[in-house]
Motif scaffolding. Structure first.
Motif, PDB file in Angstrom:
ATOM      1  N   LEU A 160       0.828  -1.205   0.000  1.00  0.00           N
ATOM      2  CA  LEU A 160       0.000   0.000   0.000  1.00  0.00           C
ATOM      3  C   LEU A 160       0.861   1.252   0.000  1.00  0.00           C
ATOM      4  CD1 LEU A 160      -2.960  -0.917   2.357  1.00  0.00           C
ATOM      5  CD2 LEU A 160      -3.066  -0.384  -0.085  1.00  0.00           C
ATOM      6  N   ARG A 161       0.528   2.168  -0.905  1.00  0.00           N
ATOM      7  CA  ARG A 161       1.296   3.410  -1.043  1.00  0.00           C
ATOM      8  C   ARG A 161       0.501   4.652  -0.663  1.00  0.00           C
ATOM      9  NH1 ARG A 161       5.641   3.666  -4.539  1.00  0.00           N
ATOM     10  NH2 ARG A 161       5.750   5.775  -3.688  1.00  0.00           N
ATOM     11  N   GLY A 162      -0.829   4.478  -0.404  1.00  0.00           N
ATOM     12  CA  GLY A 162      -1.611   5.661  -0.060  1.00  0.00           C
ATOM     13  C   GLY A 162      -3.062   5.512  -0.460  1.00  0.00           C
ATOM     14  N   VAL A 163      -3.673   6.635  -0.825  1.00  0.00           N
ATOM     15  CA  VAL A 163      -5.113   6.638  -1.084  1.00  0.00           C
ATOM     16  C   VAL A 163      -5.457   7.302  -2.416  1.00  0.00           C
ATOM     17  CG1 VAL A 163      -5.757   6.612   1.357  1.00  0.00           C
ATOM     18  CG2 VAL A 163      -5.395   8.804   0.213  1.00  0.00           C
ATOM     19  N   MET A 164      -6.630   6.958  -2.921  1.00  0.00           N
ATOM     20  CA  MET A 164      -7.147   7.564  -4.150  1.00  0.00           C
ATOM     21  C   MET A 164      -8.619   7.895  -3.935  1.00  0.00           C
ATOM     22  SD  MET A 164      -9.218   6.922  -7.003  1.00  0.00           S
ATOM     23  CE  MET A 164      -9.198   5.657  -8.251  1.00  0.00           C
ATOM     24  N   THR A 183     -10.478  13.012   2.285  1.00  0.00           N
ATOM     25  CA  THR A 183      -9.473  12.048   1.830  1.00  0.00           C
ATOM     26  C   THR A 183      -8.083  12.439   2.319  1.00  0.00           C
ATOM     27  OG1 THR A 183     -10.834  11.635  -0.117  1.00  0.00           O
ATOM     28  CG2 THR A 183      -8.545  10.884  -0.224  1.00  0.00           C
ATOM     29  N   TYR A 184      -7.781  13.731   2.259  1.00  0.00           N
ATOM     30  CA  TYR A 184      -6.452  14.168   2.698  1.00  0.00           C
ATOM     31  C   TYR A 184      -6.240  13.904   4.190  1.00  0.00           C
ATOM     32  CZ  TYR A 184      -2.118  16.631   3.188  1.00  0.00           C
ATOM     33  OH  TYR A 184      -0.798  16.915   3.453  1.00  0.00           O
ATOM     34  N   THR A 185      -7.295  14.088   4.979  1.00  0.00           N
ATOM     35  CA  THR A 185      -7.202  13.830   6.422  1.00  0.00           C
ATOM     36  C   THR A 185      -6.845  12.359   6.673  1.00  0.00           C
ATOM     37  OG1 THR A 185      -8.852  15.523   6.826  1.00  0.00           O
ATOM     38  CG2 THR A 185      -8.462  13.972   8.620  1.00  0.00           C
ATOM     39  N   ILE A 186      -7.464  11.478   5.906  1.00  0.00           N
ATOM     40  CA  ILE A 186      -7.161  10.043   6.027  1.00  0.00           C
ATOM     41  C   ILE A 186      -5.708   9.789   5.625  1.00  0.00           C
ATOM     42  CG2 ILE A 186      -7.704   7.745   5.101  1.00  0.00           C
ATOM     43  CD1 ILE A 186     -10.615   8.924   4.641  1.00  0.00           C
ATOM     44  N   PHE A 187      -5.308  10.406   4.529  1.00  0.00           N
ATOM     45  CA  PHE A 187      -3.926  10.264   4.035  1.00  0.00           C
ATOM     46  C   PHE A 187      -2.926  10.680   5.120  1.00  0.00           C
ATOM     47  CE2 PHE A 187      -0.405  12.528   1.666  1.00  0.00           C
ATOM     48  CZ  PHE A 187       0.266  11.387   1.265  1.00  0.00           C
ATOM     49  N   GLU A 188      -3.191  11.799   5.760  1.00  0.00           N
ATOM     50  CA  GLU A 188      -2.271  12.281   6.810  1.00  0.00           C
ATOM     51  C   GLU A 188      -2.129  11.278   7.947  1.00  0.00           C
ATOM     52  OE1 GLU A 188      -3.215  16.470   7.909  1.00  0.00           O
ATOM     53  OE2 GLU A 188      -1.095  16.558   7.308  1.00  0.00           O
ATOM     54  N   ILE A 197       1.336   8.552  -1.324  1.00  0.00           N
ATOM     55  CA  ILE A 197       0.618   9.023  -2.510  1.00  0.00           C
ATOM     56  C   ILE A 197      -0.829   9.344  -2.166  1.00  0.00           C
ATOM     57  CG2 ILE A 197      -0.161   8.455  -4.852  1.00  0.00           C
ATOM     58  CD1 ILE A 197       2.227   6.535  -5.085  1.00  0.00           C
ATOM     59  N   CYS A 198      -1.250  10.552  -2.540  1.00  0.00           N
ATOM     60  CA  CYS A 198      -2.647  10.966  -2.367  1.00  0.00           C
ATOM     61  C   CYS A 198      -3.152  11.349  -3.748  1.00  0.00           C
ATOM     62  CB  CYS A 198      -2.722  12.150  -1.400  1.00  0.00           C
ATOM     63  SG  CYS A 198      -4.400  12.753  -1.118  1.00  0.00           S
ATOM     64  N   SER A 199      -3.829  10.399  -4.413  1.00  0.00           N
ATOM     65  CA  SER A 199      -4.256  10.586  -5.805  1.00  0.00           C
ATOM     66  C   SER A 199      -5.669  11.133  -5.853  1.00  0.00           C
ATOM     67  CB  SER A 199      -4.188   9.244  -6.538  1.00  0.00           C
ATOM     68  OG  SER A 199      -4.752   9.335  -7.835  1.00  0.00           O
ATOM     69  N   MET A 200      -5.782  12.417  -6.171  1.00  0.00           N
ATOM     70  CA  MET A 200      -7.119  12.998  -6.346  1.00  0.00           C
ATOM     71  C   MET A 200      -7.047  14.187  -7.284  1.00  0.00           C
ATOM     72  SD  MET A 200      -7.747  14.228  -2.397  1.00  0.00           S
ATOM     73  CE  MET A 200      -6.838  15.636  -1.692  1.00  0.00           C
ATOM     74  N   MET A 216      -1.023  13.569  -6.799  1.00  0.00           N
ATOM     75  CA  MET A 216      -1.142  12.835  -8.056  1.00  0.00           C
ATOM     76  C   MET A 216      -2.497  13.167  -8.675  1.00  0.00           C
ATOM     77  SD  MET A 216      -0.727   8.739  -8.736  1.00  0.00           S
ATOM     78  CE  MET A 216       1.055   8.706  -8.554  1.00  0.00           C
ATOM     79  N   VAL A 217      -2.483  13.671  -9.914  1.00  0.00           N
ATOM     80  CA  VAL A 217      -3.753  13.975 -10.580  1.00  0.00           C
ATOM     81  C   VAL A 217      -3.909  13.074 -11.790  1.00  0.00           C
ATOM     82  CG1 VAL A 217      -3.926  16.353  -9.751  1.00  0.00           C
ATOM     83  CG2 VAL A 217      -2.697  15.904 -11.872  1.00  0.00           C
TER      84      VAL A 217
END
Ligand SMILES: *Cc1c(COP(=O)(O)O)cnc(C)c1O
Length: 225
Positions: A160-164, A183-188, A197-200, A216-217
């Motif tokens: 796992l590298r992060g969230v999307m 989503t960013y709060t979860i990523f943090e 990686i936070c892909s949104m 990441m967009v």
């Protein structure tokens, strides 16, 4: 679309990403994944030639076909669509650089079994259904952290590298912002567990997503239409 037109589109996109990321921080780096589902091989080659390296597809079969047709190019392929369990082996064979749409613990466990059998690993992002839309895949925000840690624990072949997430499908910017912030709060919270990686952000909302911390967009129509 000819090369000059595509160059123009790419330059404009890079410029807009640049503005948005600097608004967040000089040190904030954002990667662009070009989503090629609307285009053809010739335009993928053209964009690659202009310097784009990361491309994404949302169907396993399209991903396989693309990888075969442009296998002479060292493209970094991302899988960004819904994965049916009966397509897991196909995805493993396609061997994408990053699987961004791991959307349940159940899918993770099914993938783990297949990855183990193939003696291989896959880097993945956990997809969050950040606006809790019935039409969208992903885990609910309040369960995301727990599921992420569970997958880390029970699926050693999934890295796992992060969230999307896909931003809320509404006009109201405040609601879209909220889905990115969630989503960013979860990523943090997951950063201490290795998430980087936070892909949104897609063609219509990537600047807002970057403002909210996306690194990441995934851009399709803005480049290829
Ligand atoms: C198609 C797609 C994109 C790109 O969408 P555009 O609005 O065309 O930029 C991004 N992410 C996912 C998951 C997609 O399916």
């Amino acid at each position: 679309m000819d090369r000059a037109q595509m160059q123009e589109k790419l330059d404009q996109l890079i410029w807009r990403v640049e503005q948005a990321r600097i608004k967040r921080s000089e040190h904030h780096i954002v990667k662009i994944v070009a989503v090629s589902k609307y285009t053809d091989e010739a335009h993928i080659r053209m964009l690659y030639d202009l310097g784009q390296r990361a491309f994404g597809e949302n169907k396993v079969q399209s991903l396989q076909e693309r990888i075969e047709t442009v296998d002479d190019l060292p493209i970094e392929w991302h899988f960004i669509g819904r994965l049916q369990k009966n397509k897991i082996n196909h995805l493993i064979r396609a061997n994408p650089f990053l699987m961004q749409s791991l959307d349940s613990l159940e899918l993770a466990e099914a993938m783990q079994k297949r990855l183990e059998a193939h003696e291989t690993n896959m880097e993945c992002l956990l997809q969050i259904n950040s606006a809790k839309e019935d039409t969208k895949a992903g885990v609910m925000p309040e369960e995301a952290e727990e599921i992420y840690l569970k997958i880390k624990e029970s699926c050693p072949n999934i890295e796992l590298r992060g969230v999307m997430t896909i931003g809320a499908h509404v006009e109201d910017q405040a609601v879209i912002r909220k889905s990115f912030e969630t989503t960013y709060t979860i990523f943090e919270k997951l950063k201490p567990h290795g998430a980087d990686i936070c892909s949104m952000g897609m063609s219509n909302d990537f600047e807002l997503a970057i403002e909210c911390g996306s690194n990441m967009v995934r851009i399709g129509s803005l480049i290829f239409k």
